[in-house]
Enzyme design. Structure first.
Site, PDB file in Angstrom:
ATOM      1  N   ASP A  10     120.925 101.661  -7.784  1.00 59.29           N
ATOM      2  CA  ASP A  10     120.426 102.068  -6.469  1.00 59.29           C
ATOM      3  C   ASP A  10     119.734 100.874  -5.826  1.00 59.29           C
ATOM      4  OD1 ASP A  10     119.712 103.695  -4.340  1.00 59.29           O
ATOM      5  OD2 ASP A  10     117.834 104.319  -5.296  1.00 59.29           O
ATOM      6  N   GLU A  16     124.376 103.186  -3.463  1.00 57.55           N
ATOM      7  CA  GLU A  16     124.129 103.834  -4.751  1.00 57.55           C
ATOM      8  C   GLU A  16     125.453 104.124  -5.442  1.00 57.55           C
ATOM      9  OE1 GLU A  16     121.958 107.945  -5.674  1.00 57.55           O
ATOM     10  OE2 GLU A  16     121.869 107.295  -3.606  1.00 57.55           O
TER      11      GLU A  16
HETATM   12 MG   LIG Z   1     118.472 103.116  -2.345  1.00 54.78          MG
END
Ligand SMILES: [Mg+2]
Length: 396
Positions: A13, A109
């Site tokens: 992420d 992500e």
């Molecule tokens: Mg993020």
């Protein structure tokens, strides 16, 4: 219980993605509170903000006016969708170098199945370090990575040491429940605000509380399906696999509005229309879908996709419409929409499905009834030529 073959899953992420790109592109913004989203004097919300801005209590989805009140000297910038998509493509390409098993969840992500990649690049943490280094070197921004034996645990882990984090979940069935126990129940997948409130009302505040809850009571409070899922996840059990887009059959359709659309009813009705068209194509091809996806391109060209698995696979308009609408409503219309799309993936042939039916409970009857109804509508459309009217441009 985690399965015989120990998998290595990474969840990656990006940290404060949009804000980090702006700070990279304009070094004078480094170390400053930066807010991406609506202007401070306009209606609209914060899309992303830098970590410096978060110290003032600013967060995503907060009205920009509130953000400006909390931190009057913050730098406000509009969303530069084109630039962010470019960096998004770059990072996804980096992930692909390590494994073809990449499942993007949004522009910043992704899940990676690195089980096979271990032979080439070392164990999970070693792969995570290499990816972090490549992302930093080639894009100038940082990401946080969770390394775990399954998707649920990897996703939880990536969030634990942000920014620039690398979190390894213990690869031991015995240690995992203790790892999860202190986390708040909002970290459970599928625990929406309503469910959270129900659980809180019964004094369940952490995943540890959930582990100790009597399964029968839990089922009575949140329903049998949710209870079963929560029980599994609370003990860190998740057997789902990575779903890749490439190489798998999919049927989808999308439309671009002649003018950016901010009326949610209009966007929803366009989405339902697309779902019907895709449903008709599935049924004609004798296919069932295990994944429903929506795609939204906002006014500023930034694009999101959201998807959900359908179990058992279906081909009826009712399920497709319901799922599409839920995904859209969950996302919310926070800015005018340029394009809306509906897609299905992980398609299987009709022949695969009857086997499932043998083991299905009444639910399946509903779903085949839904299918019969949808097919009846198809026949009417064919007979009266409505189909040709309802057909639009398609994108496979
Ligand atoms: Mg993020």
């Amino acid at each position: 219980m985690l399965g015989n073959v120990q998998r290595t899953i990474l969840h990656i992420d990006m940290d404060a993605f949009f804000a980090a790109i702006e700070q990279h592109d304009r070094p004078e913004l480094k170390g400053k509170p930066v807010v991406i989203g609506a202007a401070p004097d306009r209606r609209g919300v914060v899309s992303t903000c830098s970590y410096e801005a978060r110290k003032y209590g600013i967060h995503s989805a907060m009205p920009s006016r509130t953000a400006a009140r909390l931190c009057p000297h913050a730098v406000f910038l509009p969303v530069n969708g084109r630039r962010y998509s470019e960096v998004s493509r770059q990072i996804m390409e980096i992930f692909q170098r390590f494994t073809p098993l990449v499942e993007p969840l949004s522009c910043d992500e992704a899940f990676l199945d690195a089980t096979g990649a271990r032979y080439l690049f070392g164990d999970g943490p070693a792969i995570a370090k290499r990816i972090k280094a490549a992302v930093a070197a080639e894009t100038g921004i940082t990401c946080s990575v969770g390394v775990a034996p399954n998707l649920f645990l990897a996703k939880i882990a990536s969030d634990m040491n942000k920014p620039d984090g690398l979190t390894l979940v213990p690869f031991s069935e015995k240690l995992i429940p203790a790892f999860l126990a202190p986390l708040p129940i909002k970290r459970m997948w599928g625990a929406g605000k309503k469910t959270q409130a129900v659980l809180e009302a019964h004094n369940i505040h952490t995943i540890g509380d959930l582990q100790k809850t009597d399964p029968v009571k839990l089922a009575a409070w949140v329903g049998e399906n949710a209870a079963a899922t929560f029980r599994r996840l609370a003990f860190g059990i998740d057997s789902r696999t990575i779903e890749t887009e490439s190489g798998e059959k999919s049927i989808s359709n999308e439309i671009t509005f002649s003018e950016d659309q901010s009326d949610s009813a209009a966007v929803e009705s366009a989405l339902l229309d697309l779902a019907d068209k895709v449903g008709a194509r599935l049924r004609r091809a004798g296919l069932f879908t295990a994944t429903v996806q929506i795609k939204v391109r906002w006014k500023d060209f930034s694009t999101i996709t959201r998807q959900r698995r359908i179990d058992p696979p279906c081909c009826d308009d009712f399920t497709l419409r319901e799922t599409a609408l839920e995904l859209l409503q969950k996302e919310g219309l926070h800015s005018p929409v340029r394009l809306i799309g509906f897609g299905t993936g992980n398609l299987c042939k009709t022949a695969d499905v009857p086997q499932l039916e043998l083991f299905q409970i009444p639910e399946k009857q509903t779903s085949s009834k839904r299918e019969q109804l949808s097919r009846a509508v198809d026949r009417i459309r064919e007979k009266f030529g409505l189909q040709s009217i309802r057909r639009g441009s398609t994108l496979d």
